[in-house]
Design an enzyme around this catalytic site. Structure first.
Site, PDB file in Angstrom:
ATOM      1  N   ARG A   1      14.625  -2.805   4.456  1.00 64.49           N
ATOM      2  CA  ARG A   1      14.294  -3.685   5.886  1.00 64.49           C
ATOM      3  C   ARG A   1      15.003  -4.976   5.750  1.00 64.49           C
ATOM      4  NH1 ARG A   1       8.576  -2.656   6.098  1.00 64.49           N
ATOM      5  NH2 ARG A   1       8.450  -0.946   4.193  1.00 64.49           N
TER       6      ARG A   1
ATOM      7  N   ASP B   1       9.723  -8.139   8.351  1.00 62.53           N
ATOM      8  CA  ASP B   1       9.583  -6.938   6.885  1.00 62.53           C
ATOM      9  C   ASP B   1       9.590  -5.874   7.689  1.00 62.53           C
ATOM     10  OD1 ASP B   1       7.463  -8.648   7.784  1.00 62.53           O
ATOM     11  OD2 ASP B   1       6.700  -7.040   6.952  1.00 62.53           O
ATOM     12  N   ASN B   2       9.867  -5.863   8.858  1.00 62.30           N
ATOM     13  CA  ASN B   2       9.389  -3.687  10.264  1.00 62.30           C
ATOM     14  C   ASN B   2      10.802  -3.342  10.219  1.00 62.30           C
ATOM     15  OD1 ASN B   2       6.350  -4.324   8.250  1.00 62.30           O
ATOM     16  ND2 ASN B   2       6.067  -4.915  10.623  1.00 62.30           N
TER      17      ASN B   2
ATOM     18  N   ARG C   1       0.835  -0.785   0.288  1.00 59.50           N
ATOM     19  CA  ARG C   1      -0.049  -0.224  -0.026  1.00 59.50           C
ATOM     20  C   ARG C   1       0.722   1.549   0.085  1.00 59.50           C
ATOM     21  NH1 ARG C   1      -2.408  -0.122   6.331  1.00 59.50           N
ATOM     22  NH2 ARG C   1      -0.106  -0.965   6.594  1.00 59.50           N
TER      23      ARG C   1
HETATM   24  P1  AMP Z   1       2.272  -4.349   8.648  1.00 57.21           P
HETATM   25  O1  AMP Z   1       1.971  -5.451   9.182  1.00 57.21           O
HETATM   26  O2  AMP Z   1       1.799  -2.779   8.165  1.00 57.21           O
HETATM   27  O3  AMP Z   1       4.070  -4.014   8.234  1.00 57.21           O
HETATM   28  O4  AMP Z   1       2.136  -4.556   6.384  1.00 57.21           O
HETATM   29  C1  AMP Z   1       2.772  -6.044   6.223  1.00 57.21           C
HETATM   30  C2  AMP Z   1       2.393  -6.442   4.471  1.00 57.21           C
HETATM   31  O5  AMP Z   1       0.869  -6.163   4.044  1.00 57.21           O
HETATM   32  C3  AMP Z   1       2.865  -5.513   3.808  1.00 57.21           C
HETATM   33  O6  AMP Z   1       2.936  -6.320   2.582  1.00 57.21           O
HETATM   34  C4  AMP Z   1       2.077  -4.248   3.270  1.00 57.21           C
HETATM   35  O7  AMP Z   1       2.088  -3.642   2.350  1.00 57.21           O
HETATM   36  C5  AMP Z   1       0.723  -5.306   3.902  1.00 57.21           C
HETATM   37  N1  AMP Z   1      -0.811  -4.845   3.792  1.00 57.21           N
HETATM   38  C6  AMP Z   1      -0.979  -3.598   5.029  1.00 57.21           C
HETATM   39  N2  AMP Z   1      -2.109  -3.186   5.180  1.00 57.21           N
HETATM   40  C7  AMP Z   1      -1.991  -3.268   3.323  1.00 57.21           C
HETATM   41  C8  AMP Z   1      -3.836  -3.070   2.872  1.00 57.21           C
HETATM   42  N3  AMP Z   1      -4.638  -2.155   3.366  1.00 57.21           N
HETATM   43  N4  AMP Z   1      -3.524  -2.903   1.564  1.00 57.21           N
HETATM   44  C9  AMP Z   1      -2.155  -3.096   0.686  1.00 57.21           C
HETATM   45  N5  AMP Z   1      -1.628  -4.143   1.584  1.00 57.21           N
HETATM   46  C10 AMP Z   1      -0.861  -4.540   2.956  1.00 57.21           C
HETATM   47 MG    MG Z   2       5.011  -3.083   7.092  1.00 56.01          MG
END
Ligand code: AMP
Ligand code: MG
Length: 487
Positions: free
Chosen positions: A186, A255-256, A97
């Site tokens: 990352r 990944d974070n 996103r």
């Molecule tokens: P996060 O837990 O926020 O680090 O997200 C984990 C993964 O999910 C990453 O690859 C983000 O890009 C993807 N992601 C989180 N929210 C969304 C969303 N609303 N739409 C698309 N991808 C998402």
């Molecule tokens: Mg993330």
């Protein structure tokens, strides 16, 4: 210098072509700029006067944030990476996103411009590629606060709102955040290439990071090992600072985790109010994997995954030796920060115990973590009542007499000690309940509290008249605000 005069580039687009997918930002309905961060403006070497109302740069920025335009030299793309989420390897990750629009080089190095909430990408899986105002405000304020505390973090240039309706637990206003970081690389970028056994590309990635961000390491005989050692040291310092300032990241998936040791990807994070070592702000983390007191251990686990990913390029024994530096480095930095928070200049043997007993007192009293340190700073001058109000613990008097004794071994006078303490003990912290007030005002169309709180967080140590409500702990009867990964 105007916004369009910045010379954009995107070196990531010159890496092998499956390192990313080119994607144009989605154009959202009726994008309006909500706030511009002076810190972000300064980072890019721009003049804040550029962005006054009705200025051309402000309009250009609005268009960029709404996906209406891309500036010359930008080359928007979604980065591919993988990672361990809650301990389980997920090969399907990447920017889902957000898009890396491009980068600029300033006198201080490179800055990525990453548009979060830019629409779907091939890595969106089931996600809609959108960001909501609530989570965008949370990330925006957290970055300001971290930077104000001197803790490494991504920043933001600006925040925008649009007329898209985004479905989460409820329908919410859409928004975008223009995130700034020297790099968005990352741990998961390295894991991807390791798991795919692409050793030459892994080598290219290491070289890319070193050339752009750690040029001094290029001279090292074993660059991958040197980069790992650097990341170990930075991650240790980062997590020590989180522990010292009561910050729970809450989604410490690999990944974070930033290769540069930045706080990255703010989701259901929290700065604790009451001192509560087992705090888990993310209500979907039922096992408490990412509880506050687990963070140092999780950092080690994540670094060991990164180390494993570098084994094709470095001697595993040497990597293990580097990893062994993590715990002592973290302890040392934590001790340094906590000594400063207690106003101790020199190092004495019993200091760690004194800190530990102070924390036990705070936990027993259910004391507010941030206010307790401020009150201790004042006590160091006036021995007044405020501290007793903030920390109503039976053992406080006994602890204070040990502390008083310990202070006798210090050279500084009480007033300078108080000033030094208040310069490291924040008054203004992005507490969940205060951010919630900002969000509710913003959703009702009032953006003034956001800018006001942002200004305070940028310098969280200096009291401002009439701003006491931004330093308030939540009312004891306040309901717990639930946060989830979609935060
Ligand atoms: P996060 O837990 O926020 O680090 O997200 C984990 C993964 O999910 C990453 O690859 C983000 O890009 C993807 N992601 C989180 N929210 C969304 C969303 N609303 N739409 C698309 N991808 C998402
Ligand atoms: Mg993330």
């Amino acid at each position: 210098m105007t916004l369009d005069a910045l010379r954009f580039d995107n070196a990531w687009a010159r890496l092998p072509d499956d390192f990313f997918t080119r994607v144009s930002p989605a154009a959202w309905k009726n994008t309006r700029l909500v706030d511009i961060s002076p810190r972000g403006v300064h980072a890019l070497g721009l003049d804040p006067a550029l962005f006054t109302d009705d200025s051309p740069s402000r309009e250009t920025l609005r268009q960029v944030m709404g996906g209406e335009t891309v500036l010359p030299g930008m080359d928007p793309l979604a980065q591919k990476y993988t990672g361990h989420q809650f301990g389980v390897y997920n090969p399907a990750l990447g920017d889902g996103r957000g898009l890396l629009l491009g980068e600029v080089e300033t006198d201080d190095g490179f800055w990525d411009l990453h548009l979060k909430g830019a629409g779907q990408t091939p890595y969106s899986r089931f996600g809609d590629g959108r960001a909501v105002l609530r989570s965008t405000i949370r990330e925006y304020l957290a970055g300001e606060a971290m930077a104000g505390l001197g803790i490494p973090t991504t920043l933001a240039l600006a925040l925008s709102i649009n007329d898209e309706k985004v479905q989460r637990e409820r329908v919410e206003p859409g928004a975008t955040l223009l995130r700034l970081a020297p790099s968005h690389v990352r741990f998961g970028h390295f894991e991807w290439l390791y798991q795919a056994r692409r050793n030459e590309d892994l080598q290219r990635l290491v070289e890319h990071v070193i050339t752009r961000h750690r040029p001094a390491l290029a001279e090292c005989e074993a660059p991958a090992e040197a980069l790992f050692g650097d990341t170990v040291a930075r991650t240790a310092r980062l997590i020590a600072a989180w522990q010292a300032y009561g910050f729970v990241h809450a989604v410490m998936n690999t990944d974070n985790m930033s290769i540069l040791g930045l706080t990255l990807d703010y989701g259901p994070y929290a700065f604790m109010d009451r001192y509560e070592p087992t705090l888990v702000p993310n209500h979907t983390d039922t096992a408490g994997r990412y509880a506050f007191d687990q963070q140092p251990g999780v950092g080690l686990w994540n670094l060991s995954v990164l180390g494993q990913s570098l084994t094709p390029l470095a001697d595993p024994e040497a990597l293990r030796t580097q990893l062994a530096e993590y715990e002592p480095a973290l302890q040392q930095e934590y001790a340094r920060l906590m000594r400063a928070r207690l106003g101790l200049e020199n190092v004495q043997e019993g200091d760690a115990q004194l800190v530990q007993d102070w924390l036990t007192l705070l936990a027993d009293a259910g004391a507010d973590y941030h206010r307790a340190f401020r009150a201790l700073g004042e006590w160091a001058v006036d021995e007044g009542e405020w501290l007793h109000e903030e920390v109503p613990a039976e053992g406080l008097a006994a602890w204070l007499s040990r502390y008083r004794q310990r202070l006798e071994e210090e050279e500084r006078d009480a007033a300078s000690r108080r000033d030094a303490m208040q310069a490291v003990n924040p008054l203004y912290v992005p507490r969940t309940h205060l951010i919630q007030q900002v969000i509710e005002a913003a959703e009702a169309g009032d953006m003034a509290p956001l800018a006001e709180f942002r200004t305070l967080l940028a310098d969280p140590f200096t009291p401002r008249p009439g701003m006491a409500h931004w330093a308030a702990a939540p009312a004891p009867e306040a309901s717990v605000i639930c946060l989830s990964c979609s935060s």
